[in-house]
Design a protein around this motif. Structure first.
Motif, PDB file in Angstrom:
ATOM      1  N   VAL A  74      -2.703  13.621  -5.280  1.00 12.61           N
ATOM      2  CA  VAL A  74      -0.925  13.644  -4.757  1.00 12.61           C
ATOM      3  C   VAL A  74      -1.401  12.935  -3.669  1.00 12.61           C
ATOM      4  CG1 VAL A  74       0.225  15.200  -5.408  1.00 12.61           C
ATOM      5  CG2 VAL A  74      -1.354  14.722  -6.909  1.00 12.61           C
ATOM      6  N   TYR A  75      -1.297  13.331  -2.259  1.00  9.46           N
ATOM      7  CA  TYR A  75      -1.352  13.364  -1.488  1.00  9.46           C
ATOM      8  C   TYR A  75      -1.386  12.012  -1.016  1.00  9.46           C
ATOM      9  CZ  TYR A  75      -2.021  12.735   3.708  1.00  9.46           C
ATOM     10  OH  TYR A  75      -1.999  12.545   4.965  1.00  9.46           O
ATOM     11  N   VAL A 108       2.156   9.945  -1.528  1.00  8.68           N
ATOM     12  CA  VAL A 108       3.072  10.570  -1.282  1.00  8.68           C
ATOM     13  C   VAL A 108       3.208   9.942   0.211  1.00  8.68           C
ATOM     14  CG1 VAL A 108       3.778  12.939  -0.252  1.00  8.68           C
ATOM     15  CG2 VAL A 108       3.336  13.087  -2.689  1.00  8.68           C
ATOM     16  N   GLN A 109       1.893  10.220   0.405  1.00 15.41           N
ATOM     17  CA  GLN A 109       1.606   9.182   2.138  1.00 15.41           C
ATOM     18  C   GLN A 109       2.170   8.122   1.995  1.00 15.41           C
ATOM     19  OE1 GLN A 109       1.188  11.000   4.852  1.00 15.41           O
ATOM     20  NE2 GLN A 109       1.040   9.068   6.252  1.00 15.41           N
ATOM     21  N   GLN A 164       6.250   7.568   1.649  1.00 12.71           N
ATOM     22  CA  GLN A 164       6.076   8.088   3.292  1.00 12.71           C
ATOM     23  C   GLN A 164       6.088   6.588   4.080  1.00 12.71           C
ATOM     24  OE1 GLN A 164       4.308  11.168   4.612  1.00 12.71           O
ATOM     25  NE2 GLN A 164       6.033  10.683   6.248  1.00 12.71           N
TER      26      GLN A 164
END
Length: 275
Positions: A12-13, A16-17, A20
């Protein structure tokens, strides 16, 4: 909870990164000071001829590797289904390319398709396979099919073990020939496995990377570039991480759309078969 934590940290991280980063002119040297550009990286991709070429090459690779892996994998599984003394040996031999390193087999095929390689020697030709877009794609697709047949074979072989022999025997007693038994009994019984193989192979087809990078490096002149090698070049060669992240997001969306379409189409067929 441990599984959820691992999923959040490593799946997930990073997603998301990446999302972004795709909205920034992200420079690894500037870090947090990177400039926000909104959807400019996506607009740039849609206006980039190399993006469309790499997307087309990824699609070509998928189209010319997935069907052969399915057909040949199923055919070999059917042949190895019967119990024979040499059956374990043949299973190992067909599955061996699957567990062989992509780096090793990519370099092997690079030498096989070299100007003075074994392929030209056997064919008695002087074709420069890796110096032309279409012949290079033939070599890359040949590697993909050769390496992937064993995986689909094992999935189909496992599925075939669950086909009730009584159904096939009943169909044979009713006068059905081999093809009729295969179409009316075997295929419906292994259809869930078929769906799994198709979806996974399509995802893998769009994620081809190592073979292209090592055999042609996207050449000549970027003509064999695929989405992942194009993304890799933008991010790690040009240090344009924002654009590279945008390409990664677009690739994810392409794979997601194709997967949803396949699941919808084939699940509808599965429901029809069950009804």
């Amino acid at each position: 909870m441990p599984g959820a934590i691992l999923f959040a940290v490593f799946i997930v991280y990073p997603m998301v990164q990446a999302g972004q980063m795709s909205l920034y002119d992200w420079n690894i040297l500037r870090g947090a000071a990177s400039e926000f550009v909104g959807f400019d990286n996506y607009i740039r991709a849609f206006n980039d001829d190399r993006f469309w070429l790499s997307l087309a090459n990824s699609g070509i690779y998928m189209l010319f590797t997935v069907p052969p892996q399915i057909v040949l994998g199923l055919a070999i599984a059917m042949l190895l289904r019967s119990k024979a003394p040499a059956q374990p040996l043949f299973r190992v031999l067909f599955y061996l390319p699957v567990v062989t390193s992509w780096v090793v087999v990519s370099l092997l095929f690079k030498y096989l398709f070299a100007d003075q390689g074994l392929v030209n020697f056997v064919l008695g030709s002087d074709t420069s396979w890796l110096s032309n877009r279409w012949t290079a794609l033939v070599a890359i697709c040949a590697l993909g099919v050769w390496k992937g047949i064993g995986w689909s074979m094992m999935i189909f072989l496992a599925a075939l073990q669950g086909v009730p022999q009584s159904l096939e025997e009943a169909a044979a007693l009713d006068g059905a020939n081999w093809w009729q038994r295969f179409r009316a009994v075997t295929v419906p019984a292994i259809w869930p496995a078929m769906l799994f193989v198709i979806v996974m192979l399509v995802i893998g087809g769009f994620n081809v990377f190592t073979s292209v990078l090592l055999m042609t490096a996207g050449g000549p002149g970027g003509q064999t570039e695929v989405l992942l090698t194009f993304m890799y070049q933008q991010a790690f060669s040009n240090l344009d991480f924002g654009y590279g992240a945008a390409l990664a997001v677009l690739l994810t969306l392409v794979v997601f759309v194709f997967s949803v379409i396949q699941l919808r189409v084939f699940r509808d067929r599965t429901d029809e078969e069950l009804s």
